[in-house]
Design a protein around this motif. Structure first.
Motif, PDB file in Angstrom:
ATOM      1  N   PRO A   8       0.892  -0.926  -0.018  1.00  0.00           N
ATOM      2  CA  PRO A   8       0.067   0.132   0.040  1.00  0.00           C
ATOM      3  C   PRO A   8       0.840   1.237   0.138  1.00  0.00           C
ATOM      4  CG  PRO A   8      -0.074  -0.991   2.239  1.00  0.00           C
ATOM      5  CD  PRO A   8       0.613  -2.106   1.272  1.00  0.00           C
ATOM      6  N   ALA A   9       0.365   2.215  -0.578  1.00  0.00           N
ATOM      7  CA  ALA A   9       1.075   3.674  -0.790  1.00  0.00           C
ATOM      8  C   ALA A   9       0.707   4.531   0.184  1.00  0.00           C
ATOM      9  CB  ALA A   9       0.936   4.024  -2.118  1.00  0.00           C
ATOM     10  N   VAL A  10       1.939   5.408   0.869  1.00  0.00           N
ATOM     11  CA  VAL A  10       1.237   6.399   1.828  1.00  0.00           C
ATOM     12  C   VAL A  10       2.311   7.546   1.200  1.00  0.00           C
ATOM     13  CG1 VAL A  10       3.269   5.338   3.457  1.00  0.00           C
ATOM     14  CG2 VAL A  10       1.507   7.076   4.145  1.00  0.00           C
ATOM     15  N   LEU A  11       1.639   8.709   1.537  1.00  0.00           N
ATOM     16  CA  LEU A  11       2.336  10.002   1.267  1.00  0.00           C
ATOM     17  C   LEU A  11       2.489  10.577   2.548  1.00  0.00           C
ATOM     18  CD1 LEU A  11       3.271  12.349  -0.513  1.00  0.00           C
ATOM     19  CD2 LEU A  11       1.001  12.972  -0.668  1.00  0.00           C
ATOM     20  N   VAL A  12       3.872  10.808   2.886  1.00  0.00           N
ATOM     21  CA  VAL A  12       4.152  11.460   3.930  1.00  0.00           C
ATOM     22  C   VAL A  12       4.534  13.005   3.710  1.00  0.00           C
ATOM     23  CG1 VAL A  12       5.995  11.822   5.684  1.00  0.00           C
ATOM     24  CG2 VAL A  12       5.238   9.407   5.012  1.00  0.00           C
ATOM     25  N   VAL A  13       3.866  13.896   4.367  1.00  0.00           N
ATOM     26  CA  VAL A  13       3.927  15.407   3.836  1.00  0.00           C
ATOM     27  C   VAL A  13       4.596  16.034   5.290  1.00  0.00           C
ATOM     28  CG1 VAL A  13       2.956  17.436   3.310  1.00  0.00           C
ATOM     29  CG2 VAL A  13       2.074  15.404   2.472  1.00  0.00           C
ATOM     30  N   ASP A  14       5.995  16.600   5.219  1.00  0.00           N
ATOM     31  CA  ASP A  14       6.400  17.194   6.462  1.00  0.00           C
ATOM     32  C   ASP A  14       7.567  17.905   5.989  1.00  0.00           C
ATOM     33  OD1 ASP A  14       7.914  17.655   8.964  1.00  0.00           O
ATOM     34  OD2 ASP A  14       6.986  15.968   9.768  1.00  0.00           O
ATOM     35  N   GLU A  29       9.179  -0.804   5.153  1.00  0.00           N
ATOM     36  CA  GLU A  29       9.228  -2.297   4.869  1.00  0.00           C
ATOM     37  C   GLU A  29       7.803  -2.664   4.688  1.00  0.00           C
ATOM     38  OE1 GLU A  29      10.852  -4.417   8.092  1.00  0.00           O
ATOM     39  OE2 GLU A  29      12.865  -3.825   7.967  1.00  0.00           O
ATOM     40  N   ASP A  30       6.873  -1.907   4.989  1.00  0.00           N
ATOM     41  CA  ASP A  30       5.496  -2.446   5.039  1.00  0.00           C
ATOM     42  C   ASP A  30       4.804  -1.540   3.938  1.00  0.00           C
ATOM     43  OD1 ASP A  30       5.143  -4.589   7.074  1.00  0.00           O
ATOM     44  OD2 ASP A  30       6.183  -2.814   8.228  1.00  0.00           O
ATOM     45  N   PHE A  31       5.164  -0.483   3.399  1.00  0.00           N
ATOM     46  CA  PHE A  31       4.533   0.493   2.743  1.00  0.00           C
ATOM     47  C   PHE A  31       5.341   0.839   1.525  1.00  0.00           C
ATOM     48  CE2 PHE A  31       2.396   0.959   6.550  1.00  0.00           C
ATOM     49  CZ  PHE A  31       0.930   1.066   6.343  1.00  0.00           C
ATOM     50  N   SER A  32       4.864   1.475   0.410  1.00  0.00           N
ATOM     51  CA  SER A  32       5.560   2.148  -0.590  1.00  0.00           C
ATOM     52  C   SER A  32       5.519   3.590  -0.162  1.00  0.00           C
ATOM     53  CB  SER A  32       4.762   2.016  -2.106  1.00  0.00           C
ATOM     54  OG  SER A  32       5.601   2.744  -2.813  1.00  0.00           O
ATOM     55  N   VAL A  33       6.432   4.599   0.039  1.00  0.00           N
ATOM     56  CA  VAL A  33       6.403   5.915   0.694  1.00  0.00           C
ATOM     57  C   VAL A  33       6.769   6.704  -0.231  1.00  0.00           C
ATOM     58  CG1 VAL A  33       7.350   7.022   2.710  1.00  0.00           C
ATOM     59  CG2 VAL A  33       7.081   4.486   2.949  1.00  0.00           C
ATOM     60  N   PHE A  34       6.100   7.621  -0.339  1.00  0.00           N
ATOM     61  CA  PHE A  34       6.388   9.158  -0.972  1.00  0.00           C
ATOM     62  C   PHE A  34       6.302  10.294   0.047  1.00  0.00           C
ATOM     63  CE2 PHE A  34       3.846   6.550  -3.794  1.00  0.00           C
ATOM     64  CZ  PHE A  34       4.518   6.467  -5.107  1.00  0.00           C
ATOM     65  N   THR A  35       7.259  11.015  -0.169  1.00  0.00           N
ATOM     66  CA  THR A  35       7.565  12.109   0.823  1.00  0.00           C
ATOM     67  C   THR A  35       7.286  13.385   0.081  1.00  0.00           C
ATOM     68  OG1 THR A  35      10.044  12.139   0.136  1.00  0.00           O
ATOM     69  CG2 THR A  35       8.950  10.722   2.190  1.00  0.00           C
ATOM     70  N   ALA A  36       6.823  14.458   0.611  1.00  0.00           N
ATOM     71  CA  ALA A  36       6.902  15.794   0.327  1.00  0.00           C
ATOM     72  C   ALA A  36       7.107  16.791   1.340  1.00  0.00           C
ATOM     73  CB  ALA A  36       5.471  16.169  -0.350  1.00  0.00           C
ATOM     74  N   SER A  37       7.573  18.092   1.136  1.00  0.00           N
ATOM     75  CA  SER A  37       7.970  19.068   1.918  1.00  0.00           C
ATOM     76  C   SER A  37       6.788  19.942   2.326  1.00  0.00           C
ATOM     77  CB  SER A  37       9.286  19.786   1.678  1.00  0.00           C
ATOM     78  OG  SER A  37      10.253  18.595   1.629  1.00  0.00           O
ATOM     79  N   GLY A  38       5.778  19.916   1.398  1.00  0.00           N
ATOM     80  CA  GLY A  38       4.814  21.157   1.558  1.00  0.00           C
ATOM     81  C   GLY A  38       3.608  20.687   0.854  1.00  0.00           C
ATOM     82  N   ALA A  51      -3.383   8.867 -11.035  1.00  0.00           N
ATOM     83  CA  ALA A  51      -3.771   8.423 -12.213  1.00  0.00           C
ATOM     84  C   ALA A  51      -3.599   7.246 -12.388  1.00  0.00           C
ATOM     85  CB  ALA A  51      -3.010   9.519 -13.297  1.00  0.00           C
ATOM     86  N   GLY A  52      -2.635   6.467 -11.690  1.00  0.00           N
ATOM     87  CA  GLY A  52      -2.270   5.056 -11.557  1.00  0.00           C
ATOM     88  C   GLY A  52      -2.860   4.412 -10.597  1.00  0.00           C
ATOM     89  N   ARG A  53      -2.118   3.642  -9.799  1.00  0.00           N
ATOM     90  CA  ARG A  53      -2.734   2.694  -8.693  1.00  0.00           C
ATOM     91  C   ARG A  53      -2.997   3.663  -7.560  1.00  0.00           C
ATOM     92  NH1 ARG A  53      -0.557   0.579  -4.053  1.00  0.00           N
ATOM     93  NH2 ARG A  53      -1.888  -1.503  -3.409  1.00  0.00           N
ATOM     94  N   GLY A  54      -2.568   4.750  -7.494  1.00  0.00           N
ATOM     95  CA  GLY A  54      -2.788   5.724  -6.472  1.00  0.00           C
ATOM     96  C   GLY A  54      -2.339   5.519  -4.877  1.00  0.00           C
ATOM     97  N   VAL A  55      -2.478   6.486  -4.172  1.00  0.00           N
ATOM     98  CA  VAL A  55      -1.870   6.836  -2.958  1.00  0.00           C
ATOM     99  C   VAL A  55      -3.292   6.273  -2.070  1.00  0.00           C
ATOM    100  CG1 VAL A  55      -1.383   8.226  -1.049  1.00  0.00           C
ATOM    101  CG2 VAL A  55      -0.275   8.469  -3.166  1.00  0.00           C
ATOM    102  N   GLN A  56      -2.943   5.403  -1.017  1.00  0.00           N
ATOM    103  CA  GLN A  56      -4.052   5.097  -0.046  1.00  0.00           C
ATOM    104  C   GLN A  56      -4.167   6.055   1.320  1.00  0.00           C
ATOM    105  OE1 GLN A  56      -2.092   1.976  -1.313  1.00  0.00           O
ATOM    106  NE2 GLN A  56      -3.338   2.515  -2.862  1.00  0.00           N
ATOM    107  N   VAL A  57      -3.221   6.352   1.872  1.00  0.00           N
ATOM    108  CA  VAL A  57      -3.038   7.018   2.786  1.00  0.00           C
ATOM    109  C   VAL A  57      -2.221   8.222   2.848  1.00  0.00           C
ATOM    110  CG1 VAL A  57      -2.608   6.646   5.507  1.00  0.00           C
ATOM    111  CG2 VAL A  57      -3.113   4.702   4.221  1.00  0.00           C
ATOM    112  N   VAL A  58      -2.402   9.363   3.535  1.00  0.00           N
ATOM    113  CA  VAL A  58      -1.832  10.575   3.647  1.00  0.00           C
ATOM    114  C   VAL A  58      -1.561  10.803   4.968  1.00  0.00           C
ATOM    115  CG1 VAL A  58      -1.648  13.028   2.975  1.00  0.00           C
ATOM    116  CG2 VAL A  58      -2.788  11.497   1.498  1.00  0.00           C
ATOM    117  N   LEU A  59      -0.238  10.941   5.451  1.00  0.00           N
ATOM    118  CA  LEU A  59       0.191  11.250   6.695  1.00  0.00           C
ATOM    119  C   LEU A  59       0.787  12.733   6.729  1.00  0.00           C
ATOM    120  CD1 LEU A  59       0.840  10.482   9.772  1.00  0.00           C
ATOM    121  CD2 LEU A  59       2.799   9.474   8.892  1.00  0.00           C
TER     122      LEU A  59
END
Length: 488
Positions: A8-14, A29-38, A51-59
């Motif tokens: 599952p994909a998670v987007l971390v915004v910090d 280890e348990d997620f496909s992680v994307f990061t953003a600074s803003g 547009a593809g599989r998508g992000v499931q969770v936003v932290l």
């Protein structure tokens, strides 16, 4: 190679790089992680990934330059409502999050400093929520698409049940005494008239009551059965009318009675002639007023129920003797139907036997090709004092004992195999009256029947039959030739 399911994909915004890296290491280890600074960078990633599989969770961290975490998650909710949203905050920001939690649709918020085990557990739970949401949406769409088909199948199944339990399910031949009874059922079933079924035990009165129900306008409502002869008054009253908690010893909770369960439908009261005069008074009130009072209840309950009753007693005689209330009898007997015993339906016995054999094979999980000609002849000759119920039990017994492909006459119970002699005195006298000739000729006819019965019982084993009859093989063979009993 087996396909490994994607993480599952998670987007971390910090906006703090060190915090981003700490979160990535905890989750990767348990997620496909994307990061953003803003917020702007995060929205770009969301547009690309959705547009593809998508992000499931936003932290998202609550405190970021330009916009707050709650404000960013509110926009995420508006554009991608299925994404599960989680916010990280310090103690001083908790009030702001609580104020905007409904608007942003936040799944959960975590306080800093976060613990790795708690964070990972929360993210996994959020991913499961997303997956369940998707499954629910997919199933809802499939159910909506399948609804017409499912409704059609339910209706087809109901129509099949109605045919099997209605008049079409009552086995009878062209000249059966059951036909006038079924004709009367066809005429009176649509009207809410009380019906009294009279006949010997085992004649199928409950099946006829079901047929009346399924031919009526109440056919899609409940059909409820109670044997009034099986319970004492208090238990019968509790079963039919229900009770409130504490009404008597052992009444630990409220219970709805059968009359209330049958509201809108039909209740079948079997063995009504076994009820006491005291109970008959209470039953009369239900029929007259359409209401009853559950045991222990201060208020009556109104119901709309059709009553079909049955008895193997002569209720008119019971009324004359004072054992059955006359007013209740006339309430029950708006229409009276007499169900003929099986001995008056010999033409139906082969059809009934085949129908019961089919049901018995399903019940026991055992199949045979059918009955032998000898078996059917013996079944037809017997008077069946227990009626259809006795025939059903006999067929179940034969099927259980059978080791061949057909149910042979040797499997029959002795009382059936030797019919009609010895079953009932009137049947025996009738058989003797049908014999012709003088005493010698009549005795020979009886002897032929006894010899044939012994042969059938021993599966035409002449040695065993001769020993059973106290004859030598030669003596038995002479009798077989004399009476024409030799098998070709």
């Amino acid at each position: 190679m087996k396909n490994v399911p994607a993480l599952p994909a998670v987007l971390v915004v910090d906006d703090e790089v060190r915090s981003q890296e700490a979160l990535r290491r905890t989750l990767e280890e348990d997620f496909s992680v994307f990061t953003a600074s803003g917020a702007d960078e995060a929205l770009t990633i969301m547009e690309r990934e959705q547009a593809g599989r998508g992000v499931q969770v936003v932290l998202c961290d609550q405190r970021m330059p330009g916009t707050s975490g709650v404000a960013f998650l509110t926009e995420v909710r508006q554009r991608w409502p299925d994404v599960v949203r989680i916010v990280l905050s310090g103690y001083t920001e908790a009030g702001d999050i609580i104020a905007g939690i409904n608007e942003a649709g936040i799944y959960q918020y975590l306080l800093k400093p976060w613990q790795p085990e708690q964070l990972l557990l929360t993210l996994k739970s959020a991913a499961n929520v997303w997956r369940l949401q998707q499954d629910n949406q997919r199933l809802s769409l499939e159910l909506r698409a399948a609804e017409p088909v499912l409704a059609s199948k339910v209706e087809m199944k109901y129509e099949r049940v109605k045919r099997e339990l209605g008049l079409d399910g009552l086995t009878r031949s062209a000249g059966s005494p059951m036909n006038p009874v079924c004709d009367m059922v066809q005429r009176i079933a649509p009207y809410d008239l009380s019906v009294l079924l009279m006949g010997e035990s085992g004649t199928g009165k409950e099946m006829l009551a079901r047929a009346i129900h399924y031919q009526s306008r109440r056919d899609r409502q409940a059909f409820v059965v109670e044997n009034c002869g099986a319970l004492p008054d208090q238990l019968l009253e509790a079963e039919l009318f229900g009770y409130k908690r504490g009404a008597f010893t052992g009444a630990y909770e409220d219970r709805i009675g059968l009359f209330q369960q049958a509201d809108g439908g039909t209740i079948f009261l079997d063995e009504i002639g076994e009820t006491s005069p005291a109970f008959q008074v209470k039953l009369l009130r239900v029929l007259q007023e359409g209401e009853f009072r559950p045991l222990g209840s201060p208020r009556p309950v109104s119901v709309n129920v059709r009553v079909i009753a049955a008895t193997n007693r002569d209720l008119e005689a019971e009324v004359r003797e004072g054992r059955f209330r006359e007013d209740l009898y006339y309430r029950l007997a708006t229409v009276t139907l007499h169900v003929p015993p099986l001995r008056e339906r010999p033409m139906d016995i082969p059809l009934l036997a085949q129908r019961l054999l089919e049901a018995s094979q399903k019940a026991l999980g055992k199949t045979v090709q059918g009955f032998t000609t000898e078996t059917l002849a013996c079944i037809a000759a017997y008077r069946w004092p227990g009626n259809v119920r006795e025939l059903q039990n006999e067929i179940l017994r034969m099927l259980a004992l059978c080791e061949g492909k057909q149910l042979g006459a040797e499997l029959l119970s002795p009382r059936v195999l030797r019919a009609p002699v010895g079953v009932h005195e009137d049947a025996e006298l009738s058989f003797l009256a049908d014999l012709s000739g003088g005493l010698k000729e009549r005795m020979e006819q009886l002897e032929a029947k006894v010899v044939k019965e012994a042969l059938i019982r021993h599966r035409w084993n002449k040695s065993k039959a001769a020993a059973d009859l106290g004859l030598s093989r030669v003596g038995l063979r002479n009798k077989l030739v004399r009476y024409g009993l030799e098998k070709g």
